[in-house]
Design a protein around this motif. Structure first.
Motif, PDB file in Angstrom:
ATOM      1  N   VAL A  97       5.371  11.343  22.841  1.00  0.00           N
ATOM      2  CA  VAL A  97       5.008  10.653  21.599  1.00  0.00           C
ATOM      3  C   VAL A  97       3.511  10.323  21.619  1.00  0.00           C
ATOM      4  N   GLN A  98       3.051   9.886  22.777  1.00  0.00           N
ATOM      5  CA  GLN A  98       1.611   9.582  22.900  1.00  0.00           C
ATOM      6  C   GLN A  98       0.794  10.844  22.677  1.00  0.00           C
ATOM      7  N   ARG A  99       1.270  11.963  23.244  1.00  0.00           N
ATOM      8  CA  ARG A  99       0.550  13.231  23.101  1.00  0.00           C
ATOM      9  C   ARG A  99       0.500  13.642  21.636  1.00  0.00           C
ATOM     10  N   GLU A 100       1.630  13.482  20.936  1.00  0.00           N
ATOM     11  CA  GLU A 100       1.646  13.851  19.503  1.00  0.00           C
ATOM     12  C   GLU A 100       0.681  12.956  18.732  1.00  0.00           C
ATOM     13  N   SER A 101       0.717  11.652  19.034  1.00  0.00           N
ATOM     14  CA  SER A 101      -0.176  10.737  18.312  1.00  0.00           C
ATOM     15  C   SER A 101      -1.638  11.113  18.543  1.00  0.00           C
ATOM     16  N   ASP A 102      -1.980  11.457  19.795  1.00  0.00           N
ATOM     17  CA  ASP A 102      -3.370  11.834  20.096  1.00  0.00           C
ATOM     18  C   ASP A 102      -3.741  13.168  19.442  1.00  0.00           C
ATOM     19  N   ALA A 103      -2.774  14.109  19.437  1.00  0.00           N
ATOM     20  CA  ALA A 103      -3.095  15.474  18.997  1.00  0.00           C
ATOM     21  C   ALA A 103      -3.055  15.638  17.490  1.00  0.00           C
ATOM     22  N   LEU A 104      -2.149  14.871  16.841  1.00  0.00           N
ATOM     23  CA  LEU A 104      -1.922  15.107  15.405  1.00  0.00           C
ATOM     24  C   LEU A 104      -2.274  13.906  14.541  1.00  0.00           C
ATOM     25  N   GLY A 105      -2.379  12.732  15.145  1.00  0.00           N
ATOM     26  CA  GLY A 105      -2.638  11.548  14.325  1.00  0.00           C
ATOM     27  C   GLY A 105      -1.515  11.288  13.336  1.00  0.00           C
ATOM     28  N   SER A 106      -0.343  11.934  13.574  1.00  0.00           N
ATOM     29  CA  SER A 106       0.783  11.762  12.622  1.00  0.00           C
ATOM     30  C   SER A 106       1.270  10.312  12.689  1.00  0.00           C
ATOM     31  N   ARG A 160       0.832  -1.207   0.000  1.00  0.00           N
ATOM     32  CA  ARG A 160       0.000   0.000   0.000  1.00  0.00           C
ATOM     33  C   ARG A 160       0.869   1.260   0.000  1.00  0.00           C
ATOM     34  N   ALA A 161       0.418   2.304  -0.691  1.00  0.00           N
ATOM     35  CA  ALA A 161       1.169   3.564  -0.746  1.00  0.00           C
ATOM     36  C   ALA A 161       1.057   4.276   0.599  1.00  0.00           C
ATOM     37  N   LEU A 162       2.194   4.730   1.104  1.00  0.00           N
ATOM     38  CA  LEU A 162       2.218   5.423   2.397  1.00  0.00           C
ATOM     39  C   LEU A 162       2.102   6.923   2.178  1.00  0.00           C
ATOM     40  N   VAL A 163       1.213   7.574   2.887  1.00  0.00           N
ATOM     41  CA  VAL A 163       1.153   9.034   2.925  1.00  0.00           C
ATOM     42  C   VAL A 163       1.751   9.436   4.270  1.00  0.00           C
ATOM     43  N   LEU A 164       3.020   9.861   4.217  1.00  0.00           N
ATOM     44  CA  LEU A 164       3.791  10.090   5.450  1.00  0.00           C
ATOM     45  C   LEU A 164       3.635  11.541   5.889  1.00  0.00           C
ATOM     46  N   THR A 165       3.136  11.733   7.106  1.00  0.00           N
ATOM     47  CA  THR A 165       2.932  13.086   7.650  1.00  0.00           C
ATOM     48  C   THR A 165       3.431  13.100   9.087  1.00  0.00           C
ATOM     49  N   GLY A 166       4.301  14.057   9.393  1.00  0.00           N
ATOM     50  CA  GLY A 166       4.810  14.079  10.771  1.00  0.00           C
ATOM     51  C   GLY A 166       5.653  15.295  11.072  1.00  0.00           C
ATOM     52  N   LEU A 167       6.501  15.144  12.100  1.00  0.00           N
ATOM     53  CA  LEU A 167       7.315  16.253  12.606  1.00  0.00           C
ATOM     54  C   LEU A 167       8.793  15.874  12.596  1.00  0.00           C
ATOM     55  N   ASN A 168       9.645  16.872  12.619  1.00  0.00           N
ATOM     56  CA  ASN A 168      11.066  16.696  12.892  1.00  0.00           C
ATOM     57  C   ASN A 168      11.273  16.676  14.399  1.00  0.00           C
ATOM     58  N   THR A 169      11.998  15.636  14.874  1.00  0.00           N
ATOM     59  CA  THR A 169      12.253  15.478  16.307  1.00  0.00           C
ATOM     60  C   THR A 169      13.706  15.157  16.506  1.00  0.00           C
ATOM     61  N   ALA A 170      14.498  16.009  17.081  1.00  0.00           N
ATOM     62  CA  ALA A 170      14.144  17.354  17.474  1.00  0.00           C
ATOM     63  C   ALA A 170      15.384  18.222  17.318  1.00  0.00           C
ATOM     64  N   SER A 171      15.159  19.509  17.135  1.00  0.00           N
ATOM     65  CA  SER A 171      16.307  20.419  17.015  1.00  0.00           C
ATOM     66  C   SER A 171      17.172  20.366  18.272  1.00  0.00           C
ATOM     67  N   SER A 172      16.540  20.045  19.397  1.00  0.00           N
ATOM     68  CA  SER A 172      17.290  19.993  20.663  1.00  0.00           C
ATOM     69  C   SER A 172      18.410  18.952  20.615  1.00  0.00           C
ATOM     70  N   ASN A 203      -9.801   4.236  18.171  1.00  0.00           N
ATOM     71  CA  ASN A 203      -8.505   4.442  18.841  1.00  0.00           C
ATOM     72  C   ASN A 203      -7.557   5.258  17.968  1.00  0.00           C
ATOM     73  N   SER A 204      -7.416   4.772  16.711  1.00  0.00           N
ATOM     74  CA  SER A 204      -6.470   5.466  15.822  1.00  0.00           C
ATOM     75  C   SER A 204      -7.160   6.564  15.024  1.00  0.00           C
ATOM     76  N   ARG A 205      -8.467   6.689  15.208  1.00  0.00           N
ATOM     77  CA  ARG A 205      -9.252   7.684  14.479  1.00  0.00           C
ATOM     78  C   ARG A 205      -9.081   7.499  12.973  1.00  0.00           C
ATOM     79  N   THR A 206      -9.047   6.215  12.553  1.00  0.00           N
ATOM     80  CA  THR A 206      -8.896   5.954  11.117  1.00  0.00           C
ATOM     81  C   THR A 206     -10.115   5.193  10.603  1.00  0.00           C
ATOM     82  N   LEU A 207     -10.545   5.542   9.387  1.00  0.00           N
ATOM     83  CA  LEU A 207     -11.647   4.864   8.705  1.00  0.00           C
ATOM     84  C   LEU A 207     -11.021   3.945   7.664  1.00  0.00           C
ATOM     85  N   HIS A 208     -11.363   2.663   7.732  1.00  0.00           N
ATOM     86  CA  HIS A 208     -10.776   1.671   6.826  1.00  0.00           C
ATOM     87  C   HIS A 208     -11.777   1.405   5.703  1.00  0.00           C
ATOM     88  N   VAL A 209     -11.329   1.677   4.454  1.00  0.00           N
ATOM     89  CA  VAL A 209     -12.236   1.561   3.306  1.00  0.00           C
ATOM     90  C   VAL A 209     -11.722   0.471   2.373  1.00  0.00           C
TER      91      VAL A 209
END
Ligand SMILES: CN(C)c1ccc(C(=O)NC[C@H]2N[C@H](CO)[C@@H](O)[C@@H]2O)cc1
Length: 472
Positions: A71-80, A43-55, A450-456
């Motif tokens: 990481v859990q907070r990012e997953s909940d907040a962004l679904g990345s 399956r084709a991946l649509v990759l969306t996320g953040l750079n971690t981290a400049s620190s 849980n993952s807030r994803t709709l499987h079609v």
């Protein structure tokens, strides 16, 4: 003239290279037939996320600021589902030929934080301004041959790149000045050591060979088609000896491609095979220089930014086609206090969707560039990044686009031989509090709260087109 002034002239020249026109995505289309990064079901991946981290650049341990809860907070907040994870050569190989496997164990633990939440991880061997000995980050001291030449602090950090000590360190790394030590051999071997450690880690998607390469005294096509391509070929070969399947990401020279100027990066063969077997991906960064001139994304500055986006897309797609590579925008981002900043981020995401490119926003470090402030409270950027999007597409993607006005996510694809599983789309709570409803082809969809994803599921043959809207 300051680097920025020179860069501005270059960026304006680049913008003039293109036919005038907005960078607005055209009709939602993605370049079918172009390469996609796929999962183990094809399956084709649509990759969306953040750079971690400049620190990680400045911390002695070379690790990002995050804990597992972040990481859990990012997953909940962004679904990345993707992260560009910064690592440092100074920590991988603290002494010539000696590798710190304790550091890689620390990296592996953080990779696991992401992997157990369904993320894919791209490891970025990150540098800016070569390394700490010349006031940058990345390279170890033993590999920094600045020959005592100075690097004065600068009002703008970028100007440290053209300080005598930095240029000399890069020239000695690339071996373009004298027959210096073969530091490039160490670099390729360090990557092989990292790849051997992560070759079987299911969460590691691949390796970004060098952040924002800089050629020192050698710039432009002479650098990209010369020492940079040579190092990439050497490193690809070293990695493939220990890792047959991970994706290898290559970046162009930063000071041109970031701003929409052409890249001369040549085709880079993958020992694992050509065409569909090759797993070389193109990972440019996007930072329109007119944005840096302070006008943000409004007025004349906004118009120049749009021209830069148009030029950037044209050059990126040309280079990706030459490489036969899928595109992942390894960095884009800005100070979201700039006027028009959120509209700019939304435009980049729409352009990436239209290109079929993945994206990694710069960065997750709390502050005005990030989706959360110093107290980890969401900023106005978060809802712009947290947008409905496919996560995996079960076939050859034809188009996907989110239309906020109609609250409709459109996705179309051609089911392909040998591709198994459903198309999965991420539906954030702010638009889809009770999940989504599927109209058009395909099944009614199965909602995973849980993952807030709709499987079609998709039938066979033809093009499947679905439109997903919020469930009443
Ligand atoms: C003069 N040179 C070589 C130069 C100038 C400007 C950048 C840059 O803005 N880069 C954009 C962002 N990327 C890094 C991390 O990869 C961030 O620190 C920059 O904001 C890079 C190189």
């Amino acid at each position: 003239i300051g680097w920025t002034a020179a860069g501005a002239a270059l960026a304006v020249a680049a913008a003039l290279l293109v036919v005038v026109g907005p960078a607005e995505a055209g009709p939602a289309h993605t370049a079918t037939g172009h390469r996609w990064i796929t999962d183990d079901q094809g399956r084709a991946l649509v990759l969306t996320g953040l750079n971690t981290a400049s620190s990680a650049k400045s911390r002695p341990d070379g690790l990002p600021w995050i804990k597992e809860a972040d990481v859990q907070r990012e997953s909940d907040a962004l679904g990345s589902g993707f992260v560009r994870f910064l690592i440092q050569w100074r920590n991988v190989e603290p002494r010539p030929g000696e590798y710190d496997d304790g550091y890689l164990a620390q990296v592996a633990e953080r990779v696991r934080w992401y992997g157990t939440r369904g993320y894919r991880v791209m490891l970025d061997l990150h540098q800016d301004v070569y390394g700490p000995k010349v006031k940058g980050n990345g390279a170890p001291e033993w590999a920094t041959e600045n020959e005592g030449l100075p690097v004065a602090e600068q009002g703008q950090w970028e100007l440290k790149y053209i300080e005598p000590g930095t240029v000399r360190a890069f020239d000695n790394f690339w071996g373009t000045r004298t027959a210096s030590r073969d530091l490039r051999a160490h670099y390729a071997a360090a990557w092989a050591h990292v790849a051997a450690r992560f070759a079987d880690d299911p969460a590691v998607l691949g390796y970004d060979l060098m952040n924002e390469p800089f050629g020192g005294s050698v710039q432009g096509p002479a650098f990209e088609a010369g020492p940079l391509a040579a190092l990439y070929r050497r490193t690809i070969a070293a990695i493939r000896k220990v890792d047959h399947d991970s994706w290898i990401f290559v970046e162009p020279e930063a000071v041109s491609a970031n701003w929409g100027l052409p890249s001369a990066l040549p085709y880079l063969a993958d020992p694992r095979g050509d065409g569909p077997e090759a797993r070389i991906a193109y990972a440019p960064h996007l930072y329109p220089l007119p944005m840096d001139l302070g006008g943000g994304y409004t007025g004349d500055a906004g118009k120049w930014v749009d021209r830069t986006l148009t030029s950037w897309r044209e050059q990126t797609e040309k280079t990706a086609e030459r490489l036969g590579a899928p595109v992942l925008i390894g960095e884009y981002g800005l100070d979201t206090n700039l006027p028009g900043a959120l509209r700019y981020v939304a435009k980049v995401r729409a352009m990436a969707d239209d290109m079929g490119a993945g994206t990694a926003y710069w960065s997750n470090d709390p502050g005005s560039w990030a989706p959360w402030d110093q107290n980890l409270k969401p900023t106005a950027l978060l809802p712009v990044l947290d947008r409905p999007e496919p996560r995996v597409i079960a076939g050859d993607p034809v188009a996907y686009a989110w239309d906020e006005r109609s609250r409709t996510l459109s996705v179309s694809w051609r089911p392909a031989e040998g591709v198994r599983g459903d198309t999965e789309v991420y539906l954030p709570a702010r638009f889809f509090p009770r999940g989504g409803v599927v109209a058009g082809d395909g099944s009614a969809g199965v909602w995973n709260a849980n993952s807030r994803t709709l499987h079609v599921a998709s039938g066979s043959g033809g093009t499947v087109s679905v439109r997903i809207t919020p469930r009443a």
